[in-house]
Design an enzyme around this catalytic site. Structure first.
Site, PDB file in Angstrom:
ATOM      1  N   HIS A  94       0.634  -1.213  -0.139  1.00  0.00           N
ATOM      2  CA  HIS A  94      -0.191  -0.356  -0.397  1.00  0.00           C
ATOM      3  C   HIS A  94       1.023   0.822   0.247  1.00  0.00           C
ATOM      4  O   HIS A  94       2.073   1.202   0.598  1.00  0.00           O
ATOM      5  CB  HIS A  94      -0.516  -0.386   1.306  1.00  0.00           C
ATOM      6  CG  HIS A  94      -2.161   0.838   1.751  1.00  0.00           C
ATOM      7  ND1 HIS A  94      -1.581   2.287   1.361  1.00  0.00           N
ATOM      8  CD2 HIS A  94      -3.482   0.851   0.352  1.00  0.00           C
ATOM      9  CE1 HIS A  94      -3.183   3.243   1.006  1.00  0.00           C
ATOM     10  NE2 HIS A  94      -3.454   1.990   0.897  1.00  0.00           N
ATOM     11  N   GLU A 166      -3.726   2.029  -7.312  1.00  0.00           N
ATOM     12  CA  GLU A 166      -4.652   2.479  -6.175  1.00  0.00           C
ATOM     13  C   GLU A 166      -4.011   4.239  -6.230  1.00  0.00           C
ATOM     14  O   GLU A 166      -3.133   4.274  -5.886  1.00  0.00           O
ATOM     15  CB  GLU A 166      -4.569   2.930  -4.612  1.00  0.00           C
ATOM     16  CG  GLU A 166      -5.073   1.810  -4.451  1.00  0.00           C
ATOM     17  CD  GLU A 166      -5.127   1.588  -2.647  1.00  0.00           C
ATOM     18  OE1 GLU A 166      -6.587   1.655  -2.818  1.00  0.00           O
ATOM     19  OE2 GLU A 166      -4.384   1.782  -2.307  1.00  0.00           O
TER      20      GLU A 166
END
Ligand code: PGA
Length: 264
Positions: A94, A166
């Site tokens: 992430h 993302e």
């Protein structure tokens, strides 16, 4: 065709009692969803209690990170062996881990390989920063992150993983600029093209590609309509059971409109 999937990334939020309440609410509000896979990723501390609450429900559990060694002197880390009994999925790479904790592409590749080796499906996050976007480097950066992340996987392993695009600039806590569905779709196409070039057409068709970055009830339908994508990774909005439920329903309603075009 695999089911589409909506994943809630709770990040470093909620105490154990708060998490228990949210899980209870989600179990009720999502009970009738059957065409979309649903996953929540609480903190490590909440995983044990959540796993007991979720037993026998249609909601699956994921972790937000793992380390790539099975056991040993790694203070503060958690191993795939420890997680494997409790979670089916794990978010890896992430942007908040890359930016705040210095995770690089090589570490991400090791974590991905280790998760797969222990039967945990990695949700590999890749994304460009605002700076990279302004310099016209989005595609180069994202493809390079992806290629390295997949380094140790075989073709059939790649078929089963999840890739989440993302854009860092679109994540709610980083300013939450809007990534239009059409732009997310273009990146998804590039992602599948790269997977196709590296691992073949089947892997490119089978791999699930998600969008993440400020997905919420009011915009979920737009992202759910993207043909090349298989779901969403949701941060802030996943902490509100009502909002998360509406997002899942937006995807579930369109579950039958399968991906038409996957690779070039
Ligand atoms: P957001 O977070 O939905 O709050 O933008 C997404 C993520 O960081 O996974």
């Amino acid at each position: 065709m695999k089911k589409r999937i909506v994943i809630g990334n709770w990040k470093m939020n909620l105490t154990v009692p708060e998490s228990t309440i949210l899980v209870e609410k989600l179990i009720k509000s999502l009970a009738r969803v059957s065409n979309t896979e649903m996953v929540i990723c609480p903190t490590f501390l909440d995983i044990y209690s959540a796993s007991k609450e979720l037993r026998g429900t249609n909601i699956l559990l994921g972790a937000q990170n793992l380390f790539f060694v099975d056991e040993g002197a790694y203070t503060g880390e958690i191993s795939p062996v420890q997680l494997a009994n409790f979670v089916k999925y794990c978010i890896i790479g992430h942007s908040e881990r890359r930016i705040n904790f210095g995770e690089n592409d090589k570490m991400v590749a090791n974590k991905v390989a280790s998760a797969v080796a222990h039967g945990i499906t990695p949700i590999i996050c890749i994304g460009d920063t605002l700076h990279e976007k302004r310099d016209g480097l989005s595609k180069v950066v994202v493809m390079s992150q992806l290629e390295t992340a997949l380094s140790y996987l075989t073709e059939s392993e790649v078929s089963d993983i999840i890739i989440a695009y993302e854009p860092v600039w679109a994540i709610s806590t980083s300013g939450g600029m809007v990534c239009e569905p059409v732009d997310a779709e273009k990146m998804a196409k590039d992602i599948r093209s790269l997977v196709s070039a590296l691992y073949g057409k089947k892997a490119a068709t089978d791999v699930r590609v998600l969008y993440g970055g400020s997905v919420k009830d009011s915009n979920a339908e737009g992202y759910a309509k993207i043909k090349n994508m298989d779901g969403a990774l949701v941060g802030a909005a996943s902490l509100d059971y009502n909002n998360f439920t509406k997002i899942v329903i937006a995807y579930d309603k369109l579950a039958s409109s399968t991906r038409k075009e996957s690779t070039k």
